[in-house]
Design a protein around this motif. Structure first.
Motif, PDB file in Angstrom:
ATOM      1  N   TYR A   5       0.828  -1.206   0.000  1.00  0.00           N
ATOM      2  CA  TYR A   5       0.000   0.000   0.000  1.00  0.00           C
ATOM      3  C   TYR A   5       0.867   1.262   0.000  1.00  0.00           C
ATOM      4  O   TYR A   5       0.548   2.233  -0.668  1.00  0.00           O
ATOM      5  CB  TYR A   5      -0.940   0.017   1.209  1.00  0.00           C
ATOM      6  CG  TYR A   5      -2.028  -1.015   1.136  1.00  0.00           C
ATOM      7  CD1 TYR A   5      -2.886  -1.070   0.035  1.00  0.00           C
ATOM      8  CD2 TYR A   5      -2.218  -1.926   2.172  1.00  0.00           C
ATOM      9  CE1 TYR A   5      -3.885  -2.011  -0.042  1.00  0.00           C
ATOM     10  CE2 TYR A   5      -3.224  -2.877   2.096  1.00  0.00           C
ATOM     11  CZ  TYR A   5      -4.055  -2.916   0.996  1.00  0.00           C
ATOM     12  OH  TYR A   5      -5.041  -3.844   0.921  1.00  0.00           O
ATOM     13  N   LEU A  33       2.402   1.684  -3.484  1.00  0.00           N
ATOM     14  CA  LEU A  33       1.358   2.110  -4.412  1.00  0.00           C
ATOM     15  C   LEU A  33       0.996   3.580  -4.190  1.00  0.00           C
ATOM     16  O   LEU A  33       0.882   4.360  -5.149  1.00  0.00           O
ATOM     17  CB  LEU A  33       0.126   1.221  -4.231  1.00  0.00           C
ATOM     18  CG  LEU A  33      -0.784   1.071  -5.429  1.00  0.00           C
ATOM     19  CD1 LEU A  33      -0.055   0.328  -6.524  1.00  0.00           C
ATOM     20  CD2 LEU A  33      -2.029   0.324  -5.032  1.00  0.00           C
ATOM     21  N   ALA A  34       0.833   3.965  -2.938  1.00  0.00           N
ATOM     22  CA  ALA A  34       0.487   5.356  -2.627  1.00  0.00           C
ATOM     23  C   ALA A  34       1.628   6.296  -3.002  1.00  0.00           C
ATOM     24  O   ALA A  34       1.388   7.399  -3.527  1.00  0.00           O
ATOM     25  CB  ALA A  34       0.153   5.483  -1.149  1.00  0.00           C
ATOM     26  N   THR A  67       4.025   5.924  -5.356  1.00  0.00           N
ATOM     27  CA  THR A  67       4.159   6.097  -6.804  1.00  0.00           C
ATOM     28  C   THR A  67       3.017   6.939  -7.368  1.00  0.00           C
ATOM     29  O   THR A  67       3.244   7.802  -8.225  1.00  0.00           O
ATOM     30  CB  THR A  67       4.210   4.738  -7.523  1.00  0.00           C
ATOM     31  OG1 THR A  67       3.056   3.980  -7.173  1.00  0.00           O
ATOM     32  CG2 THR A  67       5.465   3.964  -7.130  1.00  0.00           C
ATOM     33  N   HIS A  68       1.805   6.709  -6.876  1.00  0.00           N
ATOM     34  CA  HIS A  68       0.680   7.505  -7.365  1.00  0.00           C
ATOM     35  C   HIS A  68       0.811   8.967  -6.932  1.00  0.00           C
ATOM     36  O   HIS A  68       0.460   9.875  -7.694  1.00  0.00           O
ATOM     37  CB  HIS A  68      -0.644   6.912  -6.886  1.00  0.00           C
ATOM     38  CG  HIS A  68      -1.086   5.750  -7.694  1.00  0.00           C
ATOM     39  ND1 HIS A  68      -0.567   4.498  -7.546  1.00  0.00           N
ATOM     40  CD2 HIS A  68      -2.004   5.667  -8.690  1.00  0.00           C
ATOM     41  CE1 HIS A  68      -1.141   3.684  -8.400  1.00  0.00           C
ATOM     42  NE2 HIS A  68      -2.013   4.365  -9.114  1.00  0.00           N
ATOM     43  N   ALA A  69       1.294   9.205  -5.744  1.00  0.00           N
ATOM     44  CA  ALA A  69       1.490  10.582  -5.279  1.00  0.00           C
ATOM     45  C   ALA A  69       2.547  11.282  -6.128  1.00  0.00           C
ATOM     46  O   ALA A  69       2.380  12.449  -6.493  1.00  0.00           O
ATOM     47  CB  ALA A  69       1.887  10.582  -3.814  1.00  0.00           C
ATOM     48  N   ILE A  74       3.358  10.632  -9.238  1.00  0.00           N
ATOM     49  CA  ILE A  74       2.765  10.869 -10.558  1.00  0.00           C
ATOM     50  C   ILE A  74       1.833  12.082 -10.503  1.00  0.00           C
ATOM     51  O   ILE A  74       1.850  12.932 -11.402  1.00  0.00           O
ATOM     52  CB  ILE A  74       2.014   9.611 -11.056  1.00  0.00           C
ATOM     53  CG1 ILE A  74       3.021   8.514 -11.392  1.00  0.00           C
ATOM     54  CG2 ILE A  74       1.146   9.946 -12.265  1.00  0.00           C
ATOM     55  CD1 ILE A  74       2.391   7.176 -11.696  1.00  0.00           C
ATOM     56  N   MET A  75       1.048  12.194  -9.444  1.00  0.00           N
ATOM     57  CA  MET A  75       0.138  13.328  -9.317  1.00  0.00           C
ATOM     58  C   MET A  75       0.905  14.643  -9.158  1.00  0.00           C
ATOM     59  O   MET A  75       0.530  15.660  -9.734  1.00  0.00           O
ATOM     60  CB  MET A  75      -0.809  13.120  -8.129  1.00  0.00           C
ATOM     61  CG  MET A  75      -1.808  12.006  -8.335  1.00  0.00           C
ATOM     62  SD  MET A  75      -2.854  12.241  -9.772  1.00  0.00           S
ATOM     63  CE  MET A  75      -3.817  13.620  -9.243  1.00  0.00           C
TER      64      MET A  75
END
Length: 61
Positions: A4, A7-8, A10-12, A14-15
């Motif tokens: 988790y 995942l969080a 990498t997504h952060a 990217i954002m």
């Protein structure tokens, strides 16, 4: 738990990257083409080709 977090994270990232790209001033501006105005007086390729063809005599190939 690690999955988790990864995942969080990498997504952060990217954002954040997308947010920084979208907030750039260069996206709102478009520079005028400088060479477009200079070539407006010159005949186009098609017109130049037609002019060369019309100069040939009927016996020319």
């Amino acid at each position: 738990m690690i999955d988790y977090f990864a995942l969080a994270l990498t997504h952060a990232l990217i954002m954040i990257a997308l947010f920084r790209i979208l907030m750039r001033d260069q996206l709102d501006r478009e520079d005028p083409l400088s060479d477009h105005a200079a070539d407006a007086d010159a005949p186009s390729r098609r017109e130049a080709r037609r002019a060369r063809r019309s100069r040939k005599e009927p016996g020319d190939a």
